[in-house]
Scaffold this motif. Structure first.
Motif, PDB file in Angstrom:
ATOM      1  N   ALA A  99      -1.933  15.034  -8.745  1.00  0.00           N
ATOM      2  CA  ALA A  99      -1.854  14.077  -7.640  1.00  0.00           C
ATOM      3  C   ALA A  99      -3.209  13.731  -7.125  1.00  0.00           C
ATOM      4  O   ALA A  99      -3.367  12.777  -6.703  1.00  0.00           O
ATOM      5  CB  ALA A  99      -1.189  15.104  -6.353  1.00  0.00           C
ATOM      6  N   ARG A 100      -4.274  14.631  -7.290  1.00  0.00           N
ATOM      7  CA  ARG A 100      -5.517  14.295  -6.759  1.00  0.00           C
ATOM      8  C   ARG A 100      -6.033  13.342  -7.667  1.00  0.00           C
ATOM      9  O   ARG A 100      -6.722  12.363  -7.057  1.00  0.00           O
ATOM     10  CB  ARG A 100      -6.664  15.562  -7.026  1.00  0.00           C
ATOM     11  N   ARG A 101      -5.893  13.148  -8.952  1.00  0.00           N
ATOM     12  CA  ARG A 101      -6.407  12.064  -9.879  1.00  0.00           C
ATOM     13  C   ARG A 101      -5.644  10.718  -9.642  1.00  0.00           C
ATOM     14  O   ARG A 101      -6.252   9.858  -9.676  1.00  0.00           O
ATOM     15  CB  ARG A 101      -6.201  12.598 -11.293  1.00  0.00           C
ATOM     16  N   ILE A 102      -4.309  11.136  -9.484  1.00  0.00           N
ATOM     17  CA  ILE A 102      -3.558   9.794  -8.954  1.00  0.00           C
ATOM     18  C   ILE A 102      -4.217   9.058  -7.701  1.00  0.00           C
ATOM     19  O   ILE A 102      -4.316   7.946  -7.727  1.00  0.00           O
ATOM     20  CB  ILE A 102      -2.019  10.063  -9.135  1.00  0.00           C
ATOM     21  N   GLU A 103      -4.336  10.077  -6.630  1.00  0.00           N
ATOM     22  CA  GLU A 103      -4.796   9.256  -5.533  1.00  0.00           C
ATOM     23  C   GLU A 103      -6.142   8.720  -5.686  1.00  0.00           C
ATOM     24  O   GLU A 103      -6.500   7.650  -5.235  1.00  0.00           O
ATOM     25  CB  GLU A 103      -4.721  10.517  -4.345  1.00  0.00           C
ATOM     26  N   PRO A 154       0.514   6.359  -4.848  1.00  0.00           N
ATOM     27  CA  PRO A 154       0.174   4.711  -4.586  1.00  0.00           C
ATOM     28  C   PRO A 154       0.662   4.078  -3.365  1.00  0.00           C
ATOM     29  O   PRO A 154       0.017   3.426  -2.565  1.00  0.00           O
ATOM     30  CB  PRO A 154       0.767   4.018  -5.832  1.00  0.00           C
ATOM     31  N   ALA A 155       2.120   4.530  -2.980  1.00  0.00           N
ATOM     32  CA  ALA A 155       2.550   4.002  -1.809  1.00  0.00           C
ATOM     33  C   ALA A 155       2.004   4.628  -0.380  1.00  0.00           C
ATOM     34  O   ALA A 155       1.502   3.602   0.364  1.00  0.00           O
ATOM     35  CB  ALA A 155       4.140   4.547  -1.642  1.00  0.00           C
ATOM     36  N   ARG A 156       1.474   5.863  -0.675  1.00  0.00           N
ATOM     37  CA  ARG A 156       0.837   6.526   0.520  1.00  0.00           C
ATOM     38  C   ARG A 156      -0.728   5.978   0.735  1.00  0.00           C
ATOM     39  O   ARG A 156      -1.161   5.814   1.774  1.00  0.00           O
ATOM     40  CB  ARG A 156       0.602   7.867   0.440  1.00  0.00           C
ATOM     41  N   VAL A 157      -1.295   5.621  -0.370  1.00  0.00           N
ATOM     42  CA  VAL A 157      -2.699   5.018  -0.564  1.00  0.00           C
ATOM     43  C   VAL A 157      -2.698   3.470   0.031  1.00  0.00           C
ATOM     44  O   VAL A 157      -3.743   3.231   0.938  1.00  0.00           O
ATOM     45  CB  VAL A 157      -3.263   5.161  -2.003  1.00  0.00           C
ATOM     46  N   ALA A 184       7.515  16.464  -4.251  1.00  0.00           N
ATOM     47  CA  ALA A 184       7.749  15.625  -2.809  1.00  0.00           C
ATOM     48  C   ALA A 184       6.747  16.089  -1.761  1.00  0.00           C
ATOM     49  O   ALA A 184       6.223  15.457  -0.971  1.00  0.00           O
ATOM     50  CB  ALA A 184       9.025  15.594  -2.322  1.00  0.00           C
ATOM     51  N   ASP A 185       6.589  17.560  -1.691  1.00  0.00           N
ATOM     52  CA  ASP A 185       5.698  18.054  -0.461  1.00  0.00           C
ATOM     53  C   ASP A 185       4.245  17.826  -1.030  1.00  0.00           C
ATOM     54  O   ASP A 185       3.636  17.430  -0.055  1.00  0.00           O
ATOM     55  CB  ASP A 185       5.836  19.496  -0.698  1.00  0.00           C
ATOM     56  N   ILE A 186       3.925  17.954  -2.070  1.00  0.00           N
ATOM     57  CA  ILE A 186       2.495  17.744  -2.633  1.00  0.00           C
ATOM     58  C   ILE A 186       2.138  15.951  -2.244  1.00  0.00           C
ATOM     59  O   ILE A 186       0.830  15.865  -1.875  1.00  0.00           O
ATOM     60  CB  ILE A 186       2.209  18.003  -3.979  1.00  0.00           C
ATOM     61  N   ALA A 187       2.915  15.214  -2.521  1.00  0.00           N
ATOM     62  CA  ALA A 187       2.734  13.947  -2.321  1.00  0.00           C
ATOM     63  C   ALA A 187       2.817  13.469  -0.827  1.00  0.00           C
ATOM     64  O   ALA A 187       2.526  12.197  -0.523  1.00  0.00           O
ATOM     65  CB  ALA A 187       3.657  13.021  -3.089  1.00  0.00           C
ATOM     66  N   VAL A 392      -1.063  -0.124  -6.055  1.00  0.00           N
ATOM     67  CA  VAL A 392      -1.188  -0.017  -4.368  1.00  0.00           C
ATOM     68  C   VAL A 392      -0.790  -1.448  -4.054  1.00  0.00           C
ATOM     69  O   VAL A 392       0.096  -1.666  -3.168  1.00  0.00           O
ATOM     70  CB  VAL A 392      -2.696  -0.380  -4.024  1.00  0.00           C
ATOM     71  N   ASN A 393      -0.781  -2.494  -4.852  1.00  0.00           N
ATOM     72  CA  ASN A 393      -0.427  -3.863  -4.615  1.00  0.00           C
ATOM     73  C   ASN A 393       1.103  -4.213  -4.580  1.00  0.00           C
ATOM     74  O   ASN A 393       1.780  -4.926  -3.838  1.00  0.00           O
ATOM     75  CB  ASN A 393      -0.638  -4.972  -5.510  1.00  0.00           C
TER      76      ASN A 393
END
Length: 442
Positions: A99-103, A154-157, A184-187, A392-393
């Motif tokens: 999750a950290r790396r994806i964000e 990516p949706a959150r970002v 889901a909780d982590i995201a 993100v797009n």
């Protein structure tokens, strides 16, 4: 096999309407619907029912297709927190690393509004997040919590205010897989629904008493999920129509055949419909990889699935040279393209169509599947010719800004009127003419 044979077989992309529906699928639909419906027809029936009856239909189809009674599709927060006790701590830690790396990766992607002012006024673009996004995550014997992270983060970002996840319930508990709930909780998703299949897509697209409708649906799924996404497109946005996963490995004579075989097998174990293809100008390497595949396959748990994949759409192609290998790869436009060559960076410019490129034996696809950073939800079925991985797009939209003044009207208004007349739209032309005649246009 040779190039000519490969182009007729494993490298050929059949159109949707060319795919033959297996008899066992038609037999199952006969048992479920009382008619020998095609998958597309079956999906149409399910979607129409969910649109008409809402939660009642969602519960009925979940019981009928998945064998699970789910009185309320909304998964409560206590169940999500309890899932942590059912998942190995090492898995939770690994999900957090991913999750950290994806964000971090997606925060580097620019998605910026811009405004340009000059003597004629203002033009620009507003970049605004989509309001509500639904993420579909498959369940079954191989749940994909990593796909949840790769889509929801990516949706959150991007700034999406409401991210919903919908995923099939397990028969034993009536809840989604615990690892999916933890992901889901982590995201940081807003709500998790327990439902799967075409009925889940219908619930997201139309809304029910319990499931709020969304503006866009993303995420991988089986044939019925993909057909449902295709049928609701237009009412909602979709990320694409993902098909079976696929990898093309380009390797030269310097490649390690054991590593090339391992990469092919990692792809083949996904599904009997998965495709794992090696392109190499080296016949000795091709033979060594073939032997390594047979040897390594015996050590893997999903060997039966791998055998099905290797027998169907996978294979080894001996090319004339590396240039021809890249030519074939670009024609195929794979989801994953792995370059096991002496100097992969030198060949990067030859890549025109691929969802993701993996450069060298130390930068292999499995890292991309989980922790490299880019989303592993990538275009399949040759759609890498025009589509991109989830990013993100996918979760923003552009609003154009036009704020022109009288000077701009004088300069460009006549051209607008001329084009309007040329298209036979006299009302358009009149709207320009009246302003040109006004000495003080607003």
């Amino acid at each position: 096999m040779d190039v000519s044979t490969a182009r007729r077989t494993i490298l050929r992309r059949p159109a949707w309407d060319e795919i033959q529906v297996p008899d066992q699928v038609l037999d199952r639909n006969q048992a479920l619907f009382g008619e020998r419906l095609t998958p597309d027809e079956a999906v149409r029936r399910i979607l129409a029912d969910v649109r008409t009856r809402g939660d009642e239909a969602l519960r009925a189809w979940t019981a009928r297709l998945d064998g699970v009674e789910v009185p309320n599709p909304v998964v409560d927060g206590a169940a999500i927190q309890a899932a942590y006790d059912q998942v190995e701590p090492s898995v939770v830690d690994a999900l957090r690393v991913a999750a950290r790396r994806i964000e971090a990766f997606h925060r580097r992607q620019p998605a910026l509004s811009w405004i340009h002012n000059d003597h004629e006024g203002t033009v620009g673009q507003l970049v605004r997040p989509i309001e509500r996004v639904g993420v579909y995550i498959p369940g079954g014997t191989a749940p994909l919590p990593s796909s949840l992270l790769m889509t929801a983060i990516p949706a959150r970002v991007a700034g999406v205010p409401h991210v919903a996840v919908i995923t099939p319930p397990q028969r034993e508990s009536g809840l989604p897989h615990p690892a999916t709930l933890v992901a889901a909780d982590i995201a940081g998703v807003d709500v998790v629904y327990a439902a799967g299949g075409a009925q889940a897509i219908g619930a997201l697209a139309f809304g029910t008493e319990s499931v709020r409708r969304v503006d866009k649906i993303c995420g991988p799924g089986n044939l019925y999920v993909t057909l449902a996404k295709r049928q609701v497109f237009g009412l909602v946005g979709i990320d694409g129509l993902p098909g079976p996963t696929e990898t093309v490995v380009i390797a030269d004579e310097h490649a390690n055949p054991e590593l090339a075989a391992a990469d092919l097998l990692a792809q083949a174990e996904h599904d009997i419909l998965a495709c794992a293809i090696l392109l190499t100008p080296s016949r000795p390497l091709a033979e060594a990889v073939q032997a390594a595949v047979l040897h390594q396959m015996e050590e893997l748990e999903r060997s039966e699935t791998i055998q099905g994949s290797l027998a169907r759409g996978s294979g080894i192609v001996v090319t004339e040279n590396l240039d021809q290998a890249f030519e074939l790869a670009n024609e195929y436009a794979p989801e994953h393209l792995c370059l096991l060559v002496a100097d992969p960076w030198r060949h990067l410019e030859q890549v025109r169509h691929a969802g993701g490129v993996f450069l060298g034996e130390g930068s292999f696809e499995v890292l991309g599947d989980y922790v490299a950073g880019p989303s592993h939800v990538m275009p399949t079925g040759g759609t890498a010719r025009f589509a991109s991985p989830i990013n993100v797009n996918d979760f923003v939209k552009i609003v154009s800004i036009v704020g022109l003044n009288a000077q701009a009207l004088a300069a460009i208004g006549p051209a607008a009127a001329t084009l309007a007349h040329a298209e036979g739209l006299t009302g358009h032309a009149a709207a320009v003419r009246r302003r040109l005649q006004d000495e003080s246009p607003k």
